[in-house]
Design a protein around this motif. Structure first.
Motif, PDB file in Angstrom:
ATOM      1  N   ARG A 284       0.851  -1.189   0.000  1.00  0.00           N
ATOM      2  CA  ARG A 284       0.000   0.000   0.000  1.00  0.00           C
ATOM      3  C   ARG A 284       0.889   1.241   0.000  1.00  0.00           C
ATOM      4  N   HIS A 285       0.591   2.164  -0.913  1.00  0.00           N
ATOM      5  CA  HIS A 285       1.328   3.423  -0.971  1.00  0.00           C
ATOM      6  C   HIS A 285       0.350   4.532  -1.343  1.00  0.00           C
ATOM      7  N   GLN A 286       0.284   5.539  -0.498  1.00  0.00           N
ATOM      8  CA  GLN A 286      -0.691   6.611  -0.657  1.00  0.00           C
ATOM      9  C   GLN A 286      -2.090   5.993  -0.776  1.00  0.00           C
ATOM     10  N   ASP A 287      -2.828   6.290  -1.860  1.00  0.00           N
ATOM     11  CA  ASP A 287      -4.194   5.768  -1.983  1.00  0.00           C
ATOM     12  C   ASP A 287      -4.277   4.592  -2.951  1.00  0.00           C
ATOM     13  N   ARG A 288      -3.143   3.928  -3.178  1.00  0.00           N
ATOM     14  CA  ARG A 288      -3.129   2.817  -4.136  1.00  0.00           C
ATOM     15  C   ARG A 288      -2.598   1.545  -3.470  1.00  0.00           C
ATOM     16  N   ALA A 289      -3.172   0.421  -3.858  1.00  0.00           N
ATOM     17  CA  ALA A 289      -2.700  -0.894  -3.419  1.00  0.00           C
ATOM     18  C   ALA A 289      -2.029  -1.587  -4.596  1.00  0.00           C
ATOM     19  N   PHE A 290      -1.109  -2.491  -4.285  1.00  0.00           N
ATOM     20  CA  PHE A 290      -0.363  -3.234  -5.296  1.00  0.00           C
ATOM     21  C   PHE A 290      -0.420  -4.717  -4.945  1.00  0.00           C
ATOM     22  N   THR A 314     -11.146  -7.871  -3.633  1.00  0.00           N
ATOM     23  CA  THR A 314     -11.814  -6.771  -4.333  1.00  0.00           C
ATOM     24  C   THR A 314     -12.799  -6.064  -3.400  1.00  0.00           C
ATOM     25  N   ARG A 315     -13.611  -6.843  -2.708  1.00  0.00           N
ATOM     26  CA  ARG A 315     -14.563  -6.246  -1.760  1.00  0.00           C
ATOM     27  C   ARG A 315     -13.817  -5.521  -0.642  1.00  0.00           C
ATOM     28  N   HIS A 316     -12.707  -6.101  -0.202  1.00  0.00           N
ATOM     29  CA  HIS A 316     -11.882  -5.512   0.860  1.00  0.00           C
ATOM     30  C   HIS A 316     -11.377  -4.130   0.440  1.00  0.00           C
ATOM     31  N   PHE A 317     -10.852  -4.014  -0.782  1.00  0.00           N
ATOM     32  CA  PHE A 317     -10.361  -2.727  -1.268  1.00  0.00           C
ATOM     33  C   PHE A 317     -11.501  -1.721  -1.430  1.00  0.00           C
ATOM     34  N   CYS A 318     -12.596  -2.181  -1.995  1.00  0.00           N
ATOM     35  CA  CYS A 318     -13.709  -1.258  -2.258  1.00  0.00           C
ATOM     36  C   CYS A 318     -14.350  -0.747  -0.962  1.00  0.00           C
ATOM     37  N   ALA A 319     -14.221  -1.503   0.107  1.00  0.00           N
ATOM     38  CA  ALA A 319     -14.775  -1.079   1.395  1.00  0.00           C
ATOM     39  C   ALA A 319     -13.806  -0.197   2.177  1.00  0.00           C
ATOM     40  N   ASP A 320     -12.579  -0.024   1.684  1.00  0.00           N
ATOM     41  CA  ASP A 320     -11.551   0.746   2.388  1.00  0.00           C
ATOM     42  C   ASP A 320     -11.512   2.171   1.826  1.00  0.00           C
ATOM     43  N   PRO A 321     -11.922   3.174   2.583  1.00  0.00           N
ATOM     44  CA  PRO A 321     -11.961   4.548   2.056  1.00  0.00           C
ATOM     45  C   PRO A 321     -10.583   5.128   1.770  1.00  0.00           C
ATOM     46  N   THR A 322      -9.523   4.504   2.269  1.00  0.00           N
ATOM     47  CA  THR A 322      -8.172   5.024   2.021  1.00  0.00           C
ATOM     48  C   THR A 322      -7.581   4.514   0.711  1.00  0.00           C
ATOM     49  N   ILE A 323      -8.236   3.560   0.066  1.00  0.00           N
ATOM     50  CA  ILE A 323      -7.748   2.996  -1.199  1.00  0.00           C
ATOM     51  C   ILE A 323      -8.661   3.433  -2.339  1.00  0.00           C
ATOM     52  N   ALA A 324      -8.088   4.122  -3.319  1.00  0.00           N
ATOM     53  CA  ALA A 324      -8.850   4.570  -4.485  1.00  0.00           C
ATOM     54  C   ALA A 324      -8.668   3.642  -5.676  1.00  0.00           C
ATOM     55  N   SER A 325      -7.532   2.952  -5.745  1.00  0.00           N
ATOM     56  CA  SER A 325      -7.266   2.068  -6.878  1.00  0.00           C
ATOM     57  C   SER A 325      -6.297   0.983  -6.466  1.00  0.00           C
ATOM     58  N   ALA A 326      -6.267  -0.077  -7.261  1.00  0.00           N
ATOM     59  CA  ALA A 326      -5.330  -1.171  -7.020  1.00  0.00           C
ATOM     60  C   ALA A 326      -4.709  -1.589  -8.350  1.00  0.00           C
ATOM     61  N   ASP A 327      -3.408  -1.758  -8.338  1.00  0.00           N
ATOM     62  CA  ASP A 327      -2.643  -2.193  -9.508  1.00  0.00           C
ATOM     63  C   ASP A 327      -2.413  -3.698  -9.361  1.00  0.00           C
ATOM     64  N   SER A 328      -2.837  -4.457 -10.356  1.00  0.00           N
ATOM     65  CA  SER A 328      -2.658  -5.915 -10.293  1.00  0.00           C
ATOM     66  C   SER A 328      -1.190  -6.307 -10.385  1.00  0.00           C
TER      67      SER A 328
END
Length: 397
Positions: A284-290, A314-328
């Motif tokens: 996790r870095h800033q508002d993005r997950a990897f 996917t549900r975990h990321f979408c429920a987290d207000p600190t994550i705006a996007s995720a890079d596969s």
């Protein structure tokens, strides 16, 4: 030709600045590095100090990176950082260029201070010139990302243009949406029904649970679970699992707990009862997950444990207000993640010329293109041999 990654002592930055143009990566003060990462124009979890220092220290084929770094004027505030190796170190091409150090994850976008991006980028390019390089080769950068945008602007002001060396499109996730609605739109009712059926079958082996390990005392045993799952799958059969190389195992066991201390890493695990059937490492870095890596228990393959874990993730990321996007951070056309995460990132390799009308740049470009064709042909041969090997039945006993 002498490896320019070792020429810092004979290529001083300038008469005004006695700091070497290239310094060992470990010479960068970690606190300044972390502060820059928080101000970076573009997130890159793989260039966080805890990760990249661990990679450069022991990881297979990635040891010994140097740093192009710049500070703000006479202060110690770090405003730009690009881990690099020489073209010889990276690709065994004896020409004077620097290449972005590969941090194991497939993203090499440099860290550029958003508050002074123009100054930081221009000075990073100047640092590369002072190191003796005629070009920079940026591998696996986000072509539409803010870091590449800043580099293009700096090149434009100098009358230069980047040269593309190839690109691919990979999956990403818009985590600002409702998770269940996103999955329904991506997969459709029929596919989701089949996955629910598989999940019920998997539950016959024990109640299904989705776990997230974040704290250091939780993440260390979770990491060992992941490593065992990865080594027990197809990566283990090919000899590419992290646990199968001492340097790789040392790197990941150092990096993951260190990032957990700053809430920048978690390990997710899907269990059937007490049995782990899939696990993944997330940065996790800033508002993005990897999404770094995934391991599954092949004994449960018919229940699609990797897909099941990704649905929960996917549900975990979408429920987290600190994550705006995720890079596969996956390969192009990845058969598992592409149908689930429908957003896309353009990732490519780019040649950055450092001087106008420099004939050496054309030589570097030609060498890179030639090597690319050779590697593509070699990969086709390897894939063909693997297909034949996998299709050939074992000899009768």
């Amino acid at each position: 030709m002498v490896d320019i990654a070792h020429q810092a002592a004979i290529n001083p930055a300038s008469a005004k600045d006695a700091t070497p143009a290239l310094v060992p990566l470990e010479a960068i003060e970690p606190g300044q590095w972390r502060a820059l990462a928080q101000r970076a124009v573009e997130p890159n979890g793989y260039y966080l100090p805890a990760w990249e220092l661990a990679v450069s220290a022991t990881a297979r084929g990635r040891i010994g990176a140097s740093a192009l770094s710049v500070t703000a004027g006479s202060s110690t505030r770090l405003i730009g950082l690009m881990p690099v190796v020489s073209l010889w170190h990276a690709l065994k091409i004896p020409l004077p260029a620097l290449v972005s150090a590969h941090p194991y994850g497939t993203l090499c976008s440099p860290l550029i201070d958003r508050d002074v991006s123009a100054e930081a980028t221009a000075r990073l390019l100047q640092r590369a010139r002072e190191a003796g390089a005629h070009a920079l080769v940026l591998r696996d950068v986000a072509l539409d990302g803010a870091a590449m945008g800043s580099i293009k602007e700096a090149l434009g002001r100098a009358g230069l243009k980047p040269r593309g060396l190839g690109f691919h499109i990979r999956a990403s996730l818009d985590a600002t949406q409702d998770g269940d609605r996103l999955l329904h739109e991506a997969l459709g009712a029929k596919k989701l029904k089949e996955l629910r059926r598989q999940r019920r079958r998997l539950a016959e082996h024990g109640a299904i649970s989705f776990e997230v390990a974040r704290k250091v005392d939780e993440i260390k045993p979770a990491l060992e679970t992941f490593l065992q799952l990865e080594a027990g799958g197809w990566k283990g059969k090919r000899g590419t699992a992290l646990l199968q190389d001492t340097g790789d195992a040392t790197f990941i066991r150092r990096a993951v707990p260190a990032l957990a201390e700053t809430a920048q890493c978690e390990i997710v695990c899907l269990r059937a009862g007490t049995t782990p059937v899939a696990a993944g490492i997330v940065l996790r870095h800033q508002d993005r997950a990897f999404f770094f890596k995934l391991g599954i228990d092949e004994r449960f393959a018919k229940y699609s444990p990797g897909v099941q874990l990704t649905l929960d993730l996917t549900r975990h990321f979408c429920a987290d207000p600190t994550i705006a996007s995720a890079d596969s951070t996956a390969s192009a056309d990845h058969p598992m993640i592409n149908p689930i995460w429908r957003d896309r990132l353009a990732i490519g390799d780019v040649l950055i010329p450092l001087r106008r009308y420099d004939p050496m740049v054309a030589l570097i470009h030609a060498a890179l293109i030639t090597r690319g064709y050779a590697r593509a042909a070699a990969r086709r041969v390897v894939h063909l041999l693997r297909k034949r090997t996998e299709a050939t039945p074992p000899p009768a006993r």
